[in-house]
Design an enzyme around this catalytic site. Sequence first.
Site, PDB file in Angstrom:
ATOM      1  N   THR A 189      10.004  -1.652 -13.629  1.00 52.53           N
ATOM      2  CA  THR A 189      10.118  -1.111 -12.266  1.00 52.53           C
ATOM      3  C   THR A 189      11.384  -1.702 -11.655  1.00 52.53           C
ATOM      4  O   THR A 189      11.781  -2.809 -11.997  1.00 52.53           O
ATOM      5  CB  THR A 189       8.916  -1.495 -11.391  1.00 52.53           C
ATOM      6  OG1 THR A 189       8.885  -2.906 -11.285  1.00 52.53           O
ATOM      7  CG2 THR A 189       7.627  -0.999 -11.985  1.00 52.53           C
ATOM      8  N   GLU A 214       3.924   2.160 -13.109  1.00 44.82           N
ATOM      9  CA  GLU A 214       2.714   1.461 -13.565  1.00 44.82           C
ATOM     10  C   GLU A 214       1.576   2.417 -13.915  1.00 44.82           C
ATOM     11  O   GLU A 214       0.567   2.004 -14.461  1.00 44.82           O
ATOM     12  CB  GLU A 214       2.221   0.508 -12.461  1.00 44.82           C
ATOM     13  CG  GLU A 214       3.114  -0.682 -12.208  1.00 44.82           C
ATOM     14  CD  GLU A 214       4.233  -0.383 -11.205  1.00 44.82           C
ATOM     15  OE1 GLU A 214       4.629   0.788 -11.065  1.00 44.82           O
ATOM     16  OE2 GLU A 214       4.715  -1.336 -10.575  1.00 44.82           O
ATOM     17  N   LYS A 235       4.693  -2.231  12.133  1.00 45.82           N
ATOM     18  CA  LYS A 235       3.509  -2.736  12.827  1.00 45.82           C
ATOM     19  C   LYS A 235       3.828  -2.924  14.301  1.00 45.82           C
ATOM     20  O   LYS A 235       4.527  -3.857  14.679  1.00 45.82           O
ATOM     21  CB  LYS A 235       3.041  -4.034  12.177  1.00 45.82           C
ATOM     22  CG  LYS A 235       2.486  -3.759  10.792  1.00 45.82           C
ATOM     23  CD  LYS A 235       1.964  -4.977  10.080  1.00 45.82           C
ATOM     24  CE  LYS A 235       1.442  -4.543   8.706  1.00 45.82           C
ATOM     25  NZ  LYS A 235       1.492  -5.574   7.707  1.00 45.82           N
ATOM     26  N   TRP A 285      -0.421   0.458  12.963  1.00 43.08           N
ATOM     27  CA  TRP A 285       0.582   0.823  11.969  1.00 43.08           C
ATOM     28  C   TRP A 285       1.194   2.180  12.264  1.00 43.08           C
ATOM     29  O   TRP A 285       0.492   3.139  12.586  1.00 43.08           O
ATOM     30  CB  TRP A 285      -0.061   0.859  10.568  1.00 43.08           C
ATOM     31  CG  TRP A 285      -0.444  -0.475  10.035  1.00 43.08           C
ATOM     32  CD1 TRP A 285      -0.420  -1.672  10.716  1.00 43.08           C
ATOM     33  CD2 TRP A 285      -0.931  -0.776   8.718  1.00 43.08           C
ATOM     34  NE1 TRP A 285      -0.852  -2.682   9.905  1.00 43.08           N
ATOM     35  CE2 TRP A 285      -1.179  -2.171   8.670  1.00 43.08           C
ATOM     36  CE3 TRP A 285      -1.166  -0.013   7.584  1.00 43.08           C
ATOM     37  CZ2 TRP A 285      -1.656  -2.804   7.525  1.00 43.08           C
ATOM     38  CZ3 TRP A 285      -1.646  -0.629   6.446  1.00 43.08           C
ATOM     39  CH2 TRP A 285      -1.884  -2.021   6.413  1.00 43.08           C
TER      40      TRP A 285
HETATM   41  P1  ADP Z   1      10.504   2.410  -8.476  1.00 42.06           P
HETATM   42  O1  ADP Z   1       9.396   1.736  -7.708  1.00 42.06           O
HETATM   43  O2  ADP Z   1      11.020   1.615  -9.600  1.00 42.06           O
HETATM   44  O3  ADP Z   1      11.501   3.063  -7.603  1.00 42.06           O
HETATM   45  P2  ADP Z   1       8.566   4.374  -9.274  1.00 42.06           P
HETATM   46  O4  ADP Z   1       8.857   5.765  -9.639  1.00 42.06           O
HETATM   47  O5  ADP Z   1       7.601   3.644 -10.082  1.00 42.06           O
HETATM   48  O6  ADP Z   1       9.926   3.654  -9.267  1.00 42.06           O
HETATM   49  O7  ADP Z   1       8.163   4.355  -7.747  1.00 42.06           O
HETATM   50  C1  ADP Z   1       6.842   4.557  -7.372  1.00 42.06           C
HETATM   51  C2  ADP Z   1       6.753   4.616  -5.872  1.00 42.06           C
HETATM   52  O8  ADP Z   1       7.429   5.756  -5.363  1.00 42.06           O
HETATM   53  C3  ADP Z   1       5.343   4.785  -5.379  1.00 42.06           C
HETATM   54  O9  ADP Z   1       4.657   3.573  -5.349  1.00 42.06           O
HETATM   55  C4  ADP Z   1       5.568   5.379  -4.006  1.00 42.06           C
HETATM   56  O10 ADP Z   1       5.865   4.399  -3.046  1.00 42.06           O
HETATM   57  C5  ADP Z   1       6.785   6.223  -4.195  1.00 42.06           C
HETATM   58  N1  ADP Z   1       6.407   7.628  -4.369  1.00 42.06           N
HETATM   59  C6  ADP Z   1       6.297   8.304  -5.520  1.00 42.06           C
HETATM   60  N2  ADP Z   1       5.950   9.590  -5.295  1.00 42.06           N
HETATM   61  C7  ADP Z   1       5.828   9.723  -3.959  1.00 42.06           C
HETATM   62  C8  ADP Z   1       5.482  10.817  -3.076  1.00 42.06           C
HETATM   63  N3  ADP Z   1       5.210  12.031  -3.528  1.00 42.06           N
HETATM   64  N4  ADP Z   1       5.454  10.564  -1.756  1.00 42.06           N
HETATM   65  C9  ADP Z   1       5.740   9.337  -1.265  1.00 42.06           C
HETATM   66  N5  ADP Z   1       6.071   8.288  -2.036  1.00 42.06           N
HETATM   67  C10 ADP Z   1       6.118   8.472  -3.368  1.00 42.06           C
END
Ligand code: ADP
Length: 542
Positions: free
Chosen positions: A185, A330, A439, A444
Amino acid sequence: MLGLMQEWPLLCHKLIDNAERQHGLREIVSRSIEGPIVRTTYADIHRRALKVAQRLERDGYRLGDRIATLAWNTARHIEAWYGIMGIGAIYHTLNPRLFPEQIVWIMNHAEDKAIFVDLTFVPLLEKIAGAVKSLKQVIVLTDRAHMPRTTLPNVVAYEDWLNEADGDFAWKVFDEGTAAGMCYTSGTTGDPKGVVYSHRSNVLHAMIAAMPDAMGLSSRDTILPVVPMFHANAWGLGQSAPMVGAKLVMPGCKMDGASIYELLDTEKVTFSAAVPTVWMMLLQYLEETGNKLPYLNRVVIGGSSCPRAIMTKFQQNYDVQVIHAWGMTEMSPLGTLCTLKPEYAALQGEARLDIQQKQGYPPFGVEMKVTDDDNKAQPWDGKTFGRLKVRGPAVARAYYGGAGAEQFDEDGWFDTGDVAHIDAGGYMQITDRAKDVIKSGGEWISTIDLENLAVGHPDVAEAAAIGVQHSKWGERPLLVIVAKPGKEPTKADILDFMDGKVAKWWMPDDVAFVGEIPHTATGKIQKITLRKQFKDYRLPTD
Ligand code: ADP
């Protein structure tokens, strides 16, 4: 009493075996890094993946060895994946958009022994290879004629290397729990963390992804994965496509509107997947040229929240169904997809978009809940938000080397770090990253809601909401805006546009205009950097 059914380990090479036997002539079309469009088939890929496996074994690689790839989406990258997995080694996708020092850190952490690299990234690798202690061999994904002059040691052209194998090879057999792939990640906080997929989790994830109410993939589809294989497994398409026998169209390194349109049109693509930015570029190109999308049936949009304007344009102007999806590295990565349950199927217009704007519900194989800070499950009422936690056979149970242990609950749930609510119909909506939520006076405020609303303004190209210090409320929202070229919206324009569309106390206290908003290597807004940039900002309300 145990069941009396056969043991048939869920191994990834069975996917490519199946594709070869049942769909051998189905095409894999790639925009090659050298330039021309190259056509292969599942039968070719199968044969060449066997050669990759045979050659890797001959070069001394074994079960459990990490083999990196630094490459775009092409047929060669797919062959490399299956060849690596076929000897029980582990493909480790590297994201070239990371800083070089981060790539070095990740490669050293994973102890990558060899690397398959695209021509594009040879100069990058030349700079960092010396710092990766474990690295023994570099295979450049090209032929001899295109081999660049390079300072890399132990380097070979892929086609030469492959030609030294005859493909007379049988996949290795091992336990389905064996590691198959690895992806870090991007680590916006702290060091990157390694996710290790197993053969079993990859195969199950491919099945989960292909189901009708998820991506709904079949052999009649032509799939264009724009989302890179180095970004969360190309959302599983490298496994789901051979599983169902769908034709694959691989975009190589060109992801601009014109290049993507060309492939969509000439290859009659029915299904595609990418982050919102890519779709924004395509839609802009379509508006400029007046071109249409007669073959495209549906697009999956995820990685960050899909603005309503993108959904409206795809569905109304081009008759393409949008499937909003959420997931993360993950989770292999799919978590939820927003397809419509029958009770919503008849909805039209804004009411339909209200549902589609949500990230959707999980297919069988993913469980979810939202909890408060004391791990107490929250009601599914569509408004109470909390930490989103998940579990399932394709969800990580630990990071490589034991980092980030606090994200894994004792009761087997993984804390995604996202904040969300779930409605009575089971649909989940992300409101924020836990670390980004604003916050205000103990309540929130969702930055995603504010951003999605702001980008609906015709003069706004991009928007980011962040919390800024406030003496009375703790934090209040500041909206940071990048205007579209040639446009100069004012603070009042933006706030008037938003007025009445969110709760009064959610309204930004101020609007700041900037030339550019910083992004992470996976294309997300880099809130940390932005917050630093506005650390000393004084809100007019304070
Ligand atoms: P990185 O965290 O390395 O940028 P990831 O693809 O694993 O790559 O990122 C996952 C995160 O992306 C999620 O935990 C979420 O916060 C965000 N995310 C993914 N898809 C969406 C979505 N459709 N809407 C909002 N947030 C999203």
